[in-house]
Write an enzyme that holds these catalytic residues in place. Sequence first.
Site, mmCIF file in Angstrom:
data_model
loop_
_atom_site.group_PDB
_atom_site.id
_atom_site.type_symbol
_atom_site.label_atom_id
_atom_site.label_comp_id
_atom_site.label_asym_id
_atom_site.label_seq_id
_atom_site.Cartn_x
_atom_site.Cartn_y
_atom_site.Cartn_z
ATOM 1 N N HIS A 145 0.870 -1.183 0.000
ATOM 2 C CA HIS A 145 0.000 0.000 0.000
ATOM 3 C C HIS A 145 0.905 1.230 0.000
ATOM 4 C CE1 HIS A 145 -2.739 2.949 1.909
ATOM 5 N NE2 HIS A 145 -3.740 2.172 1.522
ATOM 6 N N ASP A 222 3.177 -4.542 7.916
ATOM 7 C CA ASP A 222 1.954 -3.750 7.790
ATOM 8 C C ASP A 222 0.786 -4.729 7.890
ATOM 9 O OD1 ASP A 222 -0.270 -2.415 6.940
ATOM 10 O OD2 ASP A 222 0.572 -1.735 5.042
ATOM 11 N N GLN A 225 -4.439 -5.199 6.795
ATOM 12 C CA GLN A 225 -5.445 -6.086 6.179
ATOM 13 C C GLN A 225 -5.380 -7.502 6.750
ATOM 14 O OE1 GLN A 225 -7.787 -4.999 4.338
ATOM 15 N NE2 GLN A 225 -7.009 -3.003 3.698
ATOM 16 N N LYS A 248 -10.316 -0.636 10.460
ATOM 17 C CA LYS A 248 -10.504 -1.790 9.572
ATOM 18 C C LYS A 248 -10.845 -3.043 10.372
ATOM 19 C CE LYS A 248 -7.174 0.013 6.210
ATOM 20 N NZ LYS A 248 -7.974 0.526 5.098
ATOM 21 N N CYS A 386 -4.867 2.611 -3.559
ATOM 22 C CA CYS A 386 -3.622 3.121 -2.944
ATOM 23 C C CYS A 386 -2.475 2.124 -3.130
ATOM 24 C CB CYS A 386 -3.800 3.446 -1.469
ATOM 25 S SG CYS A 386 -4.890 4.820 -1.201
HETATM 26 C C1 LIG Z 1 -2.375 -2.778 3.533
HETATM 27 C C2 LIG Z 1 -2.681 -1.416 4.072
HETATM 28 N N1 LIG Z 1 -1.741 -0.746 4.744
HETATM 29 C C3 LIG Z 1 -1.958 0.469 5.256
HETATM 30 C C4 LIG Z 1 -3.162 1.100 5.087
HETATM 31 C C5 LIG Z 1 -3.334 2.463 5.652
HETATM 32 O O1 LIG Z 1 -4.305 2.480 6.637
HETATM 33 P P1 LIG Z 1 -4.790 3.868 7.252
HETATM 34 O O2 LIG Z 1 -5.215 4.718 6.086
HETATM 35 O O3 LIG Z 1 -5.921 3.490 8.134
HETATM 36 O O4 LIG Z 1 -3.634 4.451 7.984
HETATM 37 C C6 LIG Z 1 -4.180 0.452 4.381
HETATM 38 C C7 LIG Z 1 -5.467 1.127 4.142
HETATM 39 O O5 LIG Z 1 -6.179 0.816 3.226
HETATM 40 C C8 LIG Z 1 -3.925 -0.833 3.867
HETATM 41 O O6 LIG Z 1 -4.866 -1.491 3.187
#
Ligand SMILES: Cc1ncc(COP(=O)(O)O)c(C=O)c1O
Length: 428
Positions: A145, A222, A225, A248, A386
């Site tokens: 992401h 990270d 998900q 999430k 993203c």
């Molecule tokens: C894999 C992953 N990492 C990081 C993020 C970033 O999350 P946030 O926007 O809640 O900080 C997302 C959000 O869609 C994501 O899907």
Amino acid sequence: MTAVAHQLAHKPLPRGVAAKSATALDLAKIRGDFPILAEKVHGRNLVYLDNAATSQKPRAVIEAIVRYYEQLNANIHRGVHTLSVRATEAHDAARQTVRQFVNAGDTREIIFVRGATEAINLVAQSYGRRHVAAGDEVLITAMEHHSNIVPWQILCEEKGAQLKVAPIDDQGELRLDEFEKLIGPRTKMVAVTHVSNALGTVNPLREMIEMAHRRRVPVLVDGAQAVPHFAVDVQALDCDFYSFSGHKVYGPTGIGVLYGKRALLEAMPPYQGGGDMISSVTFEKTTYNVLPFKFEAGTPDIAGAIALGAAIEYIGGIGMDRIAAHEDELLAYATEAVGAIPGVHLIGTASERAGALSFVLDGVHPHDLGTILDREGIAIRTGHHCAQPVMERFGIPATARASFAVYNTKEEVDTLVEGIHVAREVFA
Ligand SMILES: Cc1ncc(COP(=O)(O)O)c(C=O)c1O
């Protein structure tokens, strides 16, 4: 092997998450816990399949926020009065709940932040700035992401370091051999996603972390998900940092978590300065507070942390293994049903996936598909999610993505399939 089977085979369930058998869920009851699911969209029952963007909130979470502001509201850590003590205790309890959720060894390893994005930026700016120098390398994967790309790019640009990217194959699986080859003597950090938000791929984290650790390179995971879909155990993974967002995983927006190994966090400089992160301040010298407060400058999102605790308790009450089993079944059902529609091409067919199904439909732009589905009451996400480099890898500008949560049903998948057929007819 399915994602859940993989998880169950490879790691124990975290303590604190009830290890219930994977019997069928009482979906009517669970759906009744989420008030928004009763909403109508364009006169239709809402079919919410955009859970990878954010999940809906159970009443337990909404009530925790209301209860906080109606009965507890006070700033934490600074007051001797009763409300402040109660608010502080509730905030501390939430940290303990999060610790159990990811099976961290110590609440000092749980830092409350705004979300996964802020957690990754914290590590890049604090750990990264101290340890990455000119000529060094940071290794990520091609399925990250943007929030696990850009913070490292900013760091590399500042330091004159290089961002290395491990490739993925046509199924959307990491090329593990290439990943290993890219961990070299100049690698100072590996930052990888647990589950791809654009493809649903579940990465073989244990192997990846072992590869990095053999070369003494720390690993940030990270987990944005991952935590909504299966039990995560940071000690079993042996990752050095793990980040996720509350919103999430059925919690509110504005709250997230960075787990970090204590020794690493102790040695890291603060990320932001301000109240709460200090133990004493003079104009000559400031000494910093102990963990986790050293990384929590300013008044935190107190209600958010407490409500995240309520979210984790809610899903713990259902059982993370049962949620994983249910969602695995749904994903398999959706993969077959959507994949069988003429003109549909699935993007991301890794052998281990969780949460999300990405696809394109011949002759229909994903945005048009999303708009037509919305008229049927179906919420999916369309775009690059993203993860523009993932789109580039597959030579497409965007995908349509259906993503699942505990409250979704096979009937909703059937409605999605009918909606895609409607779109095909419109564009025939
Ligand atoms: C894999 C992953 N990492 C990081 C993020 C970033 O999350 P946030 O926007 O809640 O900080 C997302 C959000 O869609 C994501 O899907």
